[in-house]
Design an enzyme around this catalytic site. Structure first.
Site, short mmCIF file in Angstrom:
data_model
loop_
_atom_site.label_atom_id
_atom_site.label_comp_id
_atom_site.label_asym_id
_atom_site.label_seq_id
_atom_site.Cartn_x
_atom_site.Cartn_y
_atom_site.Cartn_z
CB ALA A 26 -0.99 -0.01 1.17
NE ARG A 48 -9.25 -9.06 8.14
CZ ARG A 48 -8.89 -10.33 8.04
NH1 ARG A 48 -9.77 -11.29 8.34
NH2 ARG A 48 -7.67 -10.66 7.65
CG LEU A 85 -8.57 -6.36 0.45
CD1 LEU A 85 -10.06 -6.58 0.18
CD2 LEU A 85 -8.31 -6.27 1.95
CE LYS A 108 1.41 -8.27 -8.99
NZ LYS A 108 1.84 -9.33 -8.07
#
Length: 348
Positions: A26, A48, A85, A108
């Site tokens: 990220a 989360r 994710l 990807k």
């Protein structure tokens, strides 16, 4: 336009991004490069583990943190999302984001199961938002230059392509989806998309026979080294080596009748602003000089990708067709399975 008229022009609003998933990619793929993209900013994170999201938010000056991604998608102040994710969750959250009419840039591969492609295509058609798979290398001009070299015929016929994408696993990818088969683990699902996109952009993926091999001897039976070969109807052969355990090497070598063109260290620009160099060695006609270098100015793959995505959202650049990403997913799945079964794959 004079100053008075300019004052009457409405300001172009920034594209406001939300990040879903605070994985290790990220910062490099979104939070750092977006600082170099005019008219775009990250305004919210969802993860989360709220403490992890909070740490990233503090580090990058993001004002809003959500525990649940669905809450981020309900935020009317978010225009686009970056989905970071694990591979097995991509399709689910692409669909939810498109239903919420958020533009989607997703790590990807687009998804793991070809059966997920039809629902995704339907979701794209029903949404006002755009979807882009994050294959960052496709936004660098070296791909266009290689396509021009092939199409021009200046060095004769293209005979072969050899690709190496070997990136040693940091900490063995322990506690990482790359070491879990059910989440798309292994080097081919992680790196094979770059090879297929490269072939797709430079020579196409039609009339090709694919073979592949792996011992699947990595963690939990993942492929830690993987080989693939593509043989085209006209005789061109493209081979590729992927690995999480061999020494670092990322390169494409194109052999023509009268020259060898090498793109060395082709992943370096994902780490920051770096030059990319195409080296051409003339092997037959020395009148034009035996070696040629084409040097591209320092660029960052992820800045290029975000800039391209923002231009698509603004309507000043053409969207990349969904079928290109879909073709890669189908081939990724088929080639991966062929390495287990020993079968041959045909793309027509």
């Amino acid at each position: 336009m004079n100053a008075a008229a300019a004052a009457q022009e409405p300001a172009v609003r920034d594209i406001r991004f939300g990040l879903i998933g605070c994985s290790a990619i990220a910062p490099r793929a979104l939070l750092e490069p977006i600082r170099h993209v005019a008219g775009a900013r990250v305004t919210a994170l969802a993860n989360r583990t709220v403490a992890k999201a909070g740490d990233l938010a503090d580090r990058f000056g993001v004002s809003v943190v959500y525990r649940h991604a669905k809450d981020l998608l309900s935020d009317p102040e978010i225009d686009a999302v970056y989905i970071a994710l694990s591979n097995d969750l991509h399709a689910e959250w692409i669909g939810k984001a498109l239903q919420a009419h958020k533009h989607v840039l997703v790590e990807k591969p687009l998804c793991l199961n070809p059966a997920e492609l039809a629902p995704l295509e339907a979701a794209v058609g029903q949404s006002s938002a755009h979807l882009l798979e994050g294959v960052m290398v496709q936004h660098h001009p070296w791909q266009r230059e290689l396509r021009n070299i092939v199409d021009s015929g200046r060095y004769g016929r293209l005979r072969s392509i050899a690709t190496s994408l070997c990136i040693p696993a940091k900490d063995g990818h322990a506690e990482n989806y790359r070491s879990r088969p059910e989440q798309g683990g292994g080097c081919f699902w992680d790196l094979g998309v770059y090879w297929l996109q490269f072939l797709q952009a430079v020579i196409g993926l039609e009339q090709v026979e694919f073979r592949s091999q792996s011992d699947f001897d990595g963690p939990n039976g993942c492929d830690w080294t993987f080989r693939a070969q593509a043989r085209y109807l006209e005789g061109l052969e493209a081979s590729a080596l992927f690995s999480f355990e061999r020494p670092y090497r990322c390169a494409h070598v194109l052999t023509f009748d009268s020259a060898v063109v090498t793109l060395q260290d082709c992943f370096r620009a994902n780490l920051g602003f770096y030059k990319i160099t195409l080296k051409t060695e003339i092997t037959k006609d020395t009148r034009t000089g035996s070696k040629i270098k084409t040097v591209f100015e320092p660029m960052n793959y992820y800045v290029n990708q975000l800039d391209a995505f923002c231009n698509i959202i603004r309507g000043v650049a053409e969207p990349i067709p969904f079928h290109e990403a879909a073709e890669r997913v189908r081939l990724l799945a088929a080639i991966h399975e062929a390495a287990r079964s020993g079968t041959t794959i045909y793309a027509v």
